[in-house]
Design a protein around this motif. Sequence first.
Motif, PDB file in Angstrom:
ATOM      1  N   THR A   1      16.527   6.358 -43.826  1.00  0.00           N
ATOM      2  CA  THR A   1      16.915   6.465 -45.237  1.00  0.00           C
ATOM      3  C   THR A   1      15.714   6.971 -46.038  1.00  0.00           C
ATOM      4  N   ILE A   2      15.972   7.344 -47.288  1.00  0.00           N
ATOM      5  CA  ILE A   2      14.898   7.833 -48.155  1.00  0.00           C
ATOM      6  C   ILE A   2      14.018   6.654 -48.547  1.00  0.00           C
ATOM      7  N   PRO A   3      12.678   6.806 -48.470  1.00  0.00           N
ATOM      8  CA  PRO A   3      11.792   5.677 -48.808  1.00  0.00           C
ATOM      9  C   PRO A   3      12.094   5.128 -50.210  1.00  0.00           C
ATOM     10  N   LYS A   4      12.100   3.807 -50.318  1.00  0.00           N
ATOM     11  CA  LYS A   4      12.496   3.168 -51.584  1.00  0.00           C
ATOM     12  C   LYS A   4      11.278   2.916 -52.464  1.00  0.00           C
ATOM     13  N   VAL A   5      11.498   3.011 -53.773  1.00  0.00           N
ATOM     14  CA  VAL A   5      10.471   2.644 -54.752  1.00  0.00           C
ATOM     15  C   VAL A   5      10.888   1.300 -55.327  1.00  0.00           C
ATOM     16  N   HIS A   6      10.074   0.257 -55.086  1.00  0.00           N
ATOM     17  CA  HIS A   6      10.465  -1.064 -55.623  1.00  0.00           C
ATOM     18  C   HIS A   6       9.394  -1.601 -56.561  1.00  0.00           C
ATOM     19  N   PHE A   7       9.818  -2.467 -57.468  1.00  0.00           N
ATOM     20  CA  PHE A   7       8.971  -2.944 -58.563  1.00  0.00           C
ATOM     21  C   PHE A   7       8.767  -4.457 -58.460  1.00  0.00           C
ATOM     22  N   ASN A   8       7.574  -4.917 -58.862  1.00  0.00           N
ATOM     23  CA  ASN A   8       7.363  -6.362 -58.959  1.00  0.00           C
ATOM     24  C   ASN A   8       6.936  -6.774 -60.368  1.00  0.00           C
TER      25      ASN A   8
ATOM     26  N   MET B   1       0.962  10.860 -46.736  1.00  0.00           N
ATOM     27  CA  MET B   1       2.357  11.302 -46.664  1.00  0.00           C
ATOM     28  C   MET B   1       2.990  11.536 -48.031  1.00  0.00           C
ATOM     29  N   GLY B   2       2.198  11.416 -49.102  1.00  0.00           N
ATOM     30  CA  GLY B   2       2.740  11.645 -50.440  1.00  0.00           C
ATOM     31  C   GLY B   2       3.674  10.550 -50.926  1.00  0.00           C
ATOM     32  N   TYR B   3       3.538   9.333 -50.366  1.00  0.00           N
ATOM     33  CA  TYR B   3       4.415   8.221 -50.755  1.00  0.00           C
ATOM     34  C   TYR B   3       3.972   7.535 -52.056  1.00  0.00           C
ATOM     35  N   GLY B   4       2.774   7.828 -52.556  1.00  0.00           N
ATOM     36  CA  GLY B   4       2.257   7.170 -53.760  1.00  0.00           C
ATOM     37  C   GLY B   4       3.168   7.385 -54.954  1.00  0.00           C
ATOM     38  N   VAL B   5       3.195   6.386 -55.841  1.00  0.00           N
ATOM     39  CA  VAL B   5       4.038   6.433 -57.037  1.00  0.00           C
ATOM     40  C   VAL B   5       3.182   6.067 -58.248  1.00  0.00           C
ATOM     41  N   PRO B   6       3.283   6.866 -59.344  1.00  0.00           N
ATOM     42  CA  PRO B   6       2.390   6.633 -60.480  1.00  0.00           C
ATOM     43  C   PRO B   6       2.888   5.617 -61.502  1.00  0.00           C
ATOM     44  N   TYR B   7       4.102   5.092 -61.349  1.00  0.00           N
ATOM     45  CA  TYR B   7       4.686   4.265 -62.415  1.00  0.00           C
ATOM     46  C   TYR B   7       3.987   2.912 -62.532  1.00  0.00           C
ATOM     47  N   THR B   8       3.959   2.369 -63.768  1.00  0.00           N
ATOM     48  CA  THR B   8       3.474   1.000 -63.948  1.00  0.00           C
ATOM     49  C   THR B   8       4.511   0.040 -63.375  1.00  0.00           C
ATOM     50  N   GLU B   9       4.046  -1.142 -63.019  1.00  0.00           N
ATOM     51  CA  GLU B   9       4.896  -2.240 -62.543  1.00  0.00           C
ATOM     52  C   GLU B   9       5.527  -1.974 -61.174  1.00  0.00           C
ATOM     53  N   VAL B  10       5.130  -0.884 -60.503  1.00  0.00           N
ATOM     54  CA  VAL B  10       5.657  -0.613 -59.167  1.00  0.00           C
ATOM     55  C   VAL B  10       4.829  -1.425 -58.173  1.00  0.00           C
TER      56      VAL B  10
END
Length: 462
Positions: free
Chosen positions: A40-47, A231-240
């Motif tokens: 599946t497509i890698p998921k972006v999850h937040f905490n 692999m370019g998996y990094g995500v720039p959003y806050t709270e991720v």
Amino acid sequence: GVWMLEISKKTNLLEEKYYKYELQDVAEPNLFRNIYEYSTIPKVHFNHLRVPMSMPEDIWITDTSFRDGQQSMYPYTVEQIVDLFKLLSKLGGPYGIIRQSEFFIYNNKDREAVQRCQDLGLKFPEITTWIRATKEDFKLVKDLGIKETGILVSCSDYHIFKKMKMTRSEVMKKYLETIDLAFEAGIVPRCHLEDITRADFYGFVVPFVRELMNRSKQAGIPVKIRACDTMGYGVPYTEVALPRSVPGIIYGLQHYSGVESEYLEWHGHNDFYKAVSNAATAWLYGASGVNCSMLGIGERTGNVPLEAMVFEYASLRGSLDGMDPTAITEIADYFEHEIGYRIPPMTPFVGRNFNVTRAGIHADGLLKDEEIYNIFNTEKLLDRPAAVAVSKTSGLAGIAYWINQNYRLKGERQLNKHDALVEKLKDWVDAQYAGGRTTALSNEELEGKIAELSGGALKSKY
């Protein structure tokens, strides 16, 4: 673990410092299967955990065109490397915003390129290397008079267990022995933490980097940390949440592993179109360095494009600080003409069409209306005047403007709208649309016709 209270130099507040993240030596690899399921497509999850922004006093760009870039295209000749290195120096300016460039030193050709670039006597970019971690390679670095080298220290269980077939403690021991070799040679090791966005951050990365910092203090030699989003998996959003959070990784390396901003660098890839945003985010949260390559050329979807970060720098700092962005256009021209690399025409800042208006805006009006359709003064900043596409609404002036700009005709070489070539070309263009055509004419079609009408006298610089 032990909690200590210390006044932070950054915030000037008492903060809890938790120094005792111990290495967690697990029997089974942590592959984060809830995020990275592969089918599946890698998921972006937040905490919803936030870390503070912490822009360093000094930020800069480093270059990997001759290392990561060369791994993904036909190798450059020594001459090409020297020419591009000069352009990098011109672009980076007198304050060295493009601080360093890394080179291979495996074969004679690689070493000749290093020595030729050293002989230029340029202050910036500083030449560094990238080696296999062997005694022989460290000696090679030392013999070339180079002060810093990159070494691979892969940090995810994908690499530790699946590729290297080792445990975390075995791999850590091996890496630390390598670092000791660098110290023995008196060379600054730059540790490339490969695949950090799939790594167990508190179970491996933090304790490992903490130990690197301890050894650095003992040896009195800096250790640089390059966080590699392989692999370019990094995500720039806050709270991720980690391990994908760029803010979390940069904050954590500073706060829990004690890495100062100036020794911290981000290296990203563009697999999910986030390379530029991630790199800017790394700056915002405390990494001084972002590692880039010219035109973004690198493994798979490529690295962070160096030219993008020049504009990102100026956007965040309000100044180019001595950088000369016209060198970006020279670099792009060099890749197209000397190396034969095709830049996709819609590529920002360097593509052929990046500042071309395709709507039927008249060339007579383009100069007074340029700002409506152009992102900034591209002629001043990039030596690339705003352009129009030729379509059915292009008059003689529009066609003359297109020819002058496309063929870079300056001064008395410029054609005016009454030139015979312009009139013949307009007749041909009008005939195209009279025949029912609706789309704008491509550069290639126009160039083919102009070559025919001018008897080959006019050749496009493209």
